[in-house]
Design an enzyme around this catalytic site. Sequence first.
Site, mmCIF file in Angstrom:
data_model
loop_
_atom_site.group_PDB
_atom_site.id
_atom_site.type_symbol
_atom_site.label_atom_id
_atom_site.label_comp_id
_atom_site.label_asym_id
_atom_site.label_seq_id
_atom_site.Cartn_x
_atom_site.Cartn_y
_atom_site.Cartn_z
ATOM 1 N N TYR A 199 -9.138 -7.029 12.560
ATOM 2 C CA TYR A 199 -8.709 -6.612 11.322
ATOM 3 C C TYR A 199 -7.866 -7.503 9.975
ATOM 4 O O TYR A 199 -8.404 -8.942 10.558
ATOM 5 C CB TYR A 199 -7.444 -5.969 11.363
ATOM 6 C CG TYR A 199 -6.751 -5.340 10.220
ATOM 7 C CD1 TYR A 199 -6.997 -4.022 9.656
ATOM 8 C CD2 TYR A 199 -5.678 -6.753 9.518
ATOM 9 C CE1 TYR A 199 -6.109 -3.770 8.315
ATOM 10 C CE2 TYR A 199 -5.063 -5.766 8.113
ATOM 11 C CZ TYR A 199 -5.672 -4.558 8.063
ATOM 12 O OH TYR A 199 -5.205 -4.257 6.353
ATOM 13 N N THR A 227 -40.105 25.796 -11.507
ATOM 14 C CA THR A 227 -39.920 24.228 -11.178
ATOM 15 C C THR A 227 -40.228 23.571 -12.183
ATOM 16 O O THR A 227 -40.958 24.015 -13.899
ATOM 17 C CB THR A 227 -41.499 23.835 -10.212
ATOM 18 O OG1 THR A 227 -42.158 24.947 -10.993
ATOM 19 C CG2 THR A 227 -41.090 25.331 -9.162
ATOM 20 N N HIS A 228 -39.884 22.459 -12.736
ATOM 21 C CA HIS A 228 -39.628 21.241 -13.949
ATOM 22 C C HIS A 228 -38.950 22.283 -15.052
ATOM 23 O O HIS A 228 -39.828 21.602 -15.692
ATOM 24 C CB HIS A 228 -41.107 21.007 -13.861
ATOM 25 C CG HIS A 228 -42.145 20.722 -13.114
ATOM 26 N ND1 HIS A 228 -42.078 19.021 -12.842
ATOM 27 C CD2 HIS A 228 -42.892 21.241 -12.692
ATOM 28 C CE1 HIS A 228 -43.267 19.592 -12.091
ATOM 29 N NE2 HIS A 228 -43.284 20.327 -11.800
ATOM 30 N N GLN A 278 -7.336 -1.873 3.858
ATOM 31 C CA GLN A 278 -6.454 -1.638 3.216
ATOM 32 C C GLN A 278 -7.237 -0.835 1.841
ATOM 33 O O GLN A 278 -6.778 0.120 1.359
ATOM 34 C CB GLN A 278 -5.236 -2.757 2.697
ATOM 35 C CG GLN A 278 -4.638 -2.233 2.033
ATOM 36 C CD GLN A 278 -2.876 -2.135 1.949
ATOM 37 O OE1 GLN A 278 -2.488 -2.594 2.669
ATOM 38 N NE2 GLN A 278 -2.469 -2.972 0.521
ATOM 39 N N LYS A 308 -15.990 29.527 -29.071
ATOM 40 C CA LYS A 308 -16.397 28.470 -27.944
ATOM 41 C C LYS A 308 -15.928 28.992 -26.407
ATOM 42 O O LYS A 308 -14.965 29.048 -26.877
ATOM 43 C CB LYS A 308 -16.297 27.039 -28.182
ATOM 44 C CG LYS A 308 -17.468 26.616 -28.939
ATOM 45 C CD LYS A 308 -18.518 25.567 -28.506
ATOM 46 C CE LYS A 308 -18.071 24.651 -27.732
ATOM 47 N NZ LYS A 308 -19.978 24.283 -27.679
ATOM 48 N N SER A 352 1.107 -1.377 0.135
ATOM 49 C CA SER A 352 -0.146 -0.192 -0.154
ATOM 50 C C SER A 352 0.994 1.286 -0.167
ATOM 51 O O SER A 352 0.228 2.687 -0.040
ATOM 52 C CB SER A 352 -1.216 -0.019 0.996
ATOM 53 O OG SER A 352 -0.273 -0.181 2.441
ATOM 54 N N ASN A 404 -16.577 26.863 -22.548
ATOM 55 C CA ASN A 404 -17.051 25.917 -22.283
ATOM 56 C C ASN A 404 -16.958 25.684 -20.902
ATOM 57 O O ASN A 404 -15.843 25.966 -20.082
ATOM 58 C CB ASN A 404 -16.368 24.825 -23.151
ATOM 59 C CG ASN A 404 -16.784 24.780 -24.321
ATOM 60 O OD1 ASN A 404 -17.975 25.360 -25.057
ATOM 61 N ND2 ASN A 404 -15.932 24.286 -24.603
ATOM 62 N N LYS A 407 -8.384 3.224 1.204
ATOM 63 C CA LYS A 407 -7.974 4.729 1.379
ATOM 64 C C LYS A 407 -7.555 5.213 0.065
ATOM 65 O O LYS A 407 -7.774 6.736 0.158
ATOM 66 C CB LYS A 407 -6.181 4.121 1.980
ATOM 67 C CG LYS A 407 -5.845 4.322 3.050
ATOM 68 C CD LYS A 407 -4.502 3.548 3.363
ATOM 69 C CE LYS A 407 -4.654 2.572 5.060
ATOM 70 N NZ LYS A 407 -5.339 1.302 5.460
ATOM 71 N N ASN A 454 -2.261 -2.936 12.810
ATOM 72 C CA ASN A 454 -3.554 -3.066 12.943
ATOM 73 C C ASN A 454 -4.005 -1.423 13.558
ATOM 74 O O ASN A 454 -4.842 -0.474 13.179
ATOM 75 C CB ASN A 454 -4.217 -4.099 13.217
ATOM 76 C CG ASN A 454 -3.615 -5.424 12.612
ATOM 77 O OD1 ASN A 454 -3.434 -4.891 11.765
ATOM 78 N ND2 ASN A 454 -4.103 -6.543 13.204
ATOM 79 N N GLU A 476 -19.126 20.982 -15.724
ATOM 80 C CA GLU A 476 -19.169 19.927 -15.993
ATOM 81 C C GLU A 476 -18.308 18.462 -15.199
ATOM 82 O O GLU A 476 -18.890 17.843 -15.079
ATOM 83 C CB GLU A 476 -18.534 19.712 -17.901
ATOM 84 C CG GLU A 476 -19.906 20.577 -18.501
ATOM 85 C CD GLU A 476 -19.265 20.712 -19.897
ATOM 86 O OE1 GLU A 476 -19.798 20.373 -20.641
ATOM 87 O OE2 GLU A 476 -18.592 21.119 -20.290
ATOM 88 N N SER A 505 -12.365 25.393 -27.441
ATOM 89 C CA SER A 505 -12.791 24.552 -28.263
ATOM 90 C C SER A 505 -11.835 24.286 -28.703
ATOM 91 O O SER A 505 -10.989 25.693 -29.460
ATOM 92 C CB SER A 505 -13.880 24.428 -29.396
ATOM 93 O OG SER A 505 -13.992 23.963 -30.793
HETATM 94 N N1 ARG Z 1 -0.899 -1.526 5.165
HETATM 95 C C1 ARG Z 1 -2.236 -1.646 5.802
HETATM 96 C C2 ARG Z 1 -3.856 -1.132 5.951
HETATM 97 O O1 ARG Z 1 -2.875 -0.308 4.759
HETATM 98 C C3 ARG Z 1 -1.613 -2.076 6.889
HETATM 99 C C4 ARG Z 1 -2.047 -2.657 8.861
HETATM 100 C C5 ARG Z 1 -1.807 -3.889 7.994
HETATM 101 N N2 ARG Z 1 -2.176 -4.497 8.887
HETATM 102 C C6 ARG Z 1 -1.197 -6.431 8.474
HETATM 103 N N3 ARG Z 1 -1.898 -7.035 9.670
HETATM 104 N N4 ARG Z 1 -0.725 -6.863 7.046
HETATM 105 O O2 ARG Z 1 -4.405 -2.148 6.261
#
Ligand code: ARG
Length: 477
Positions: free
Chosen positions: A316, A154-155, A321, A282, A22, A284, A324, A109, A289, A276
């Site tokens: 956990y 409205t509408h 993971q 144009k 990660s 835009n 994130k 964890n 958007e 454009s």
């Molecule tokens: N990179 C892990 C996460 O974001 C950290 C925790 C990992 N814990 C484990 N027991 N593998 O969740």
Amino acid sequence: MKLWGGRFTKATDKSVEEFNASIQFDCRMYAEDICGSIAHATMLAKQGILSEADKNAIVAGLKTIYGQIEEGNFPFSVELEDIHMNIEKRLTDAIGEAGKRLHTGRSRNDQVALDTHMYVRREIAAVSKLLVKLQESILKTAEKHGDVIMPGYTHLQRAQPVLFSHHMMAYFSMLSRDFIHMQYAWDMADRMPLGAGALAGTTYPLDQPAVADMLHFSKIYDNSMDAVSDRDYIIAFLETAAQIMMHLSRLSEEFILWSSSEFKFIELDDAHCTGSSIMPQKKNPDICELVRGKTGRFYGHLMAVLTMMKGIPMAYDKDMQEDKEGLFDAIDNIKFALTIYSAMIDGMTVNAKRMRDVLERDFSNATDMADYLAKKGLPFREAHAVVGKAVHYCIEQGKVLQQLSLAELQDMSPLFAEDIHHFLDIETCVNQRNTYNGTSPSSVKRQCKAGQKAVVQEQQVIAQWDAAVSAVYDLLR
Ligand code: ARG
């Protein structure tokens, strides 16, 4: 060798290593990881679990690493999986033995939970500041164009005239509710998970309140299993972000319509539009958007975390993971959206004359004509029918209501008198809607005044959050 390599006899498969890692995205939590470790080591020493000398070496080593990362001088390694092990390994390489003692009484964890709580708290403060800044921009425009009248819809059919400021203040109200949502998200994130260990707590005499104090958390999780596996605070943030984007998406839709040649109600500043590559004429509204378009991915991130969480057993699991990337993407994009929207509203031109012209050539005052008759005693349903016929007659004659002569009107109902033309006046229509939350100038002035007050209160809340957040990062000095 891996920090956890003891029981393994084979190297990790390369693609497993990459898939499992990660660090590619959690590297952005380095400051939180280091602050958390400084607080943890300080507490361990205070409890006699770690020697003063080891603690001092750890804290100094972590500060050096912080400096290296800030300077872009830290090689993040996929082999070391995540931010926690990247920093711990580097620390151990630098200071030796003492570095290996840092992880006493801690698991990744509770470590990752701690880092992410701190990161989310910091970003709640940052995003909220931008949210309130956008509210201020809305207030400023509402006050600047206080007497501009536009068709209300409205509408998407012209309905009744409203003040442009009333229309804008509707968005102010939405954002005020978003701020309440943010406060809830803060409350969810303001809980300290460290000390939960892997799941069951630890055998060391940790002082969790001391860690909470150092990191300025106002609460500690009651249950260690919940502490390491709670992602409600991430869901709360993503819900809040999704709702803010939904509101901005509605506003985007209006700005896109209003800036079209068909409406011409506003013109966005050149700085906030794009051209454009083929059509030279144009201009835009790409930003609007994009905000409308990106709203979908916010819902996606929220759904992803809700779905990820729904089937995993205590405590956990690595599924978590996955909390994130969507979170970080939501943070980055909402900051962009809020910042640009605030500037875009500050810079837009409001075409009062065009709005007025549209109103003069339409039937937005028809309700007022019916109200006029009803106030003279005709049951509203009958008044409605009379005016409906008047509108039909006008359409056939190519006229609007205010162009009908008194004689024509009295043919339709003897209740019409001289003063009807005053009541059909667009200003009168707006001025008379002076109920508490109506569109009359006095009501909108009250809204703006209340809005100013709300902004001050929100800023006070953010200042408290800021104080807690910045005190945490003082640990790095
Ligand atoms: N990179 C892990 C996460 O974001 C950290 C925790 C990992 N814990 C484990 N027991 N593998 O969740």
